[in-house]
Design a protein around this motif. Structure first.
Motif, PDB file in Angstrom:
ATOM      1  N   GLN A  17       0.829  -1.200   0.000  1.00  0.00           N
ATOM      2  CA  GLN A  17       0.000   0.000   0.000  1.00  0.00           C
ATOM      3  C   GLN A  17       0.868   1.257   0.000  1.00  0.00           C
ATOM      4  O   GLN A  17       0.589   2.206  -0.727  1.00  0.00           O
ATOM      5  CB  GLN A  17      -0.928   0.014   1.216  1.00  0.00           C
ATOM      6  CG  GLN A  17      -1.825   1.249   1.246  1.00  0.00           C
ATOM      7  CD  GLN A  17      -2.538   1.426   2.557  1.00  0.00           C
ATOM      8  OE1 GLN A  17      -1.955   1.218   3.620  1.00  0.00           O
ATOM      9  NE2 GLN A  17      -3.797   1.814   2.488  1.00  0.00           N
ATOM     10  N   ASN A  21       0.685   3.911  -2.930  1.00  0.00           N
ATOM     11  CA  ASN A  21       0.293   5.286  -2.613  1.00  0.00           C
ATOM     12  C   ASN A  21       1.353   6.284  -3.043  1.00  0.00           C
ATOM     13  O   ASN A  21       1.034   7.388  -3.500  1.00  0.00           O
ATOM     14  CB  ASN A  21       0.021   5.438  -1.112  1.00  0.00           C
ATOM     15  CG  ASN A  21      -1.253   4.765  -0.697  1.00  0.00           C
ATOM     16  OD1 ASN A  21      -2.127   4.486  -1.511  1.00  0.00           O
ATOM     17  ND2 ASN A  21      -1.374   4.480   0.588  1.00  0.00           N
ATOM     18  N   ALA A  33      -3.883  11.183  -2.871  1.00  0.00           N
ATOM     19  CA  ALA A  33      -3.645   9.741  -2.751  1.00  0.00           C
ATOM     20  C   ALA A  33      -4.192   9.220  -1.422  1.00  0.00           C
ATOM     21  O   ALA A  33      -4.801   8.145  -1.382  1.00  0.00           O
ATOM     22  CB  ALA A  33      -2.147   9.438  -2.860  1.00  0.00           C
ATOM     23  N   THR A  37      -7.107   6.461  -1.120  1.00  0.00           N
ATOM     24  CA  THR A  37      -6.873   5.243  -0.347  1.00  0.00           C
ATOM     25  C   THR A  37      -7.910   5.079   0.759  1.00  0.00           C
ATOM     26  O   THR A  37      -8.453   3.985   0.961  1.00  0.00           O
ATOM     27  CB  THR A  37      -5.457   5.260   0.262  1.00  0.00           C
ATOM     28  OG1 THR A  37      -4.514   5.330  -0.796  1.00  0.00           O
ATOM     29  CG2 THR A  37      -5.191   4.045   1.108  1.00  0.00           C
ATOM     30  N   GLN A  38      -8.198   6.164   1.465  1.00  0.00           N
ATOM     31  CA  GLN A  38      -9.205   6.100   2.524  1.00  0.00           C
ATOM     32  C   GLN A  38     -10.580   5.745   1.942  1.00  0.00           C
ATOM     33  O   GLN A  38     -11.317   4.960   2.521  1.00  0.00           O
ATOM     34  CB  GLN A  38      -9.287   7.434   3.276  1.00  0.00           C
ATOM     35  CG  GLN A  38      -8.079   7.747   4.099  1.00  0.00           C
ATOM     36  CD  GLN A  38      -8.040   6.964   5.380  1.00  0.00           C
ATOM     37  OE1 GLN A  38      -7.753   5.778   5.385  1.00  0.00           O
ATOM     38  NE2 GLN A  38      -8.334   7.625   6.474  1.00  0.00           N
ATOM     39  N   THR A  40     -11.337   4.136  -0.955  1.00  0.00           N
ATOM     40  CA  THR A  40     -11.424   2.747  -1.425  1.00  0.00           C
ATOM     41  C   THR A  40     -11.384   1.772  -0.245  1.00  0.00           C
ATOM     42  O   THR A  40     -12.046   0.725  -0.280  1.00  0.00           O
ATOM     43  CB  THR A  40     -10.305   2.416  -2.439  1.00  0.00           C
ATOM     44  OG1 THR A  40      -9.036   2.668  -1.839  1.00  0.00           O
ATOM     45  CG2 THR A  40     -10.453   3.224  -3.708  1.00  0.00           C
ATOM     46  N   GLY A  41     -10.650   2.115   0.795  1.00  0.00           N
ATOM     47  CA  GLY A  41     -10.639   1.279   1.996  1.00  0.00           C
ATOM     48  C   GLY A  41     -11.998   1.261   2.672  1.00  0.00           C
ATOM     49  O   GLY A  41     -12.473   0.209   3.117  1.00  0.00           O
ATOM     50  N   ILE A  78      -0.902   7.581   6.081  1.00  0.00           N
ATOM     51  CA  ILE A  78      -0.710   7.470   4.630  1.00  0.00           C
ATOM     52  C   ILE A  78       0.167   8.604   4.127  1.00  0.00           C
ATOM     53  O   ILE A  78       1.121   8.391   3.376  1.00  0.00           O
ATOM     54  CB  ILE A  78      -2.059   7.442   3.893  1.00  0.00           C
ATOM     55  CG1 ILE A  78      -2.797   6.141   4.217  1.00  0.00           C
ATOM     56  CG2 ILE A  78      -1.865   7.593   2.377  1.00  0.00           C
ATOM     57  CD1 ILE A  78      -4.258   6.141   3.791  1.00  0.00           C
TER      58      ILE A  78
END
Length: 141
Positions: A17, A21, A33, A37-38, A40-41, A78
């Motif tokens: 990840q 990222n 990014a 990421t948050q 899609t998580g 992240i």
């Protein structure tokens, strides 16, 4: 044994990840990014919750407000990982990340913070962390 398998899987996925990222952030920016990421998580976790788990949404009310900051911390994590990977590379970043994680969990265990059972830390734990620090120093130079 199962816990160890999940720990190794989680560690591998954190590394993947972070690298992904970092690549995404080079195209669209670091906070973008982190947002992607948050998002899609969240979608992935929600789908798993709704379709695979027991769908008990009422238990969310039992979560202490302090622990609701986990998602906000993830955004900062992240950002930090992406920035570090871009500046230092994946190997050194993950090594430093592991030392930071072990050091903080050492404190949490030894002090019994966050409701964790208090653990007595002895010389082998200190030596283990110092050996990791030495390993990172060797990796760096």
């Amino acid at each position: 044994m199962r816990g160890l398998l999940f720990a190794f899987l989680g560690g591998a996925l954190i590394t993947l990840q972070g690298v992904a990222n970092s690549r995404i952030s080079q195209s669209i920016g670091t906070w973008q990014a982190a947002t992607l990421t948050q998002w899609t998580g969240f979608v992935t976790a929600l789908l798993i919750l709704l379709f695979i788990r027991d769908r008990k949404l009422r238990e969310f009310k039992q979560v202490k407000p302090l622990y609701l900051t986990g998602g906000a911390l993830a955004a900062i994590i992240i950002f930090g990982n992406v920035t570090a990977i871009q500046q230092m590379g994946a190997t050194f970043t993950i090594s430093a990340l592991l030392i930071a994680q072990l050091s903080l969990t050492f404190l949490i265990d030894s002090k019994g913070w966050f409701g964790v059972a208090k653990q007595k830390m002895q010389a082998p734990q200190f030596i283990g962390i110092l050996l990791m620090v030495a390993g990172v120093i060797i990796l760096r130079f």
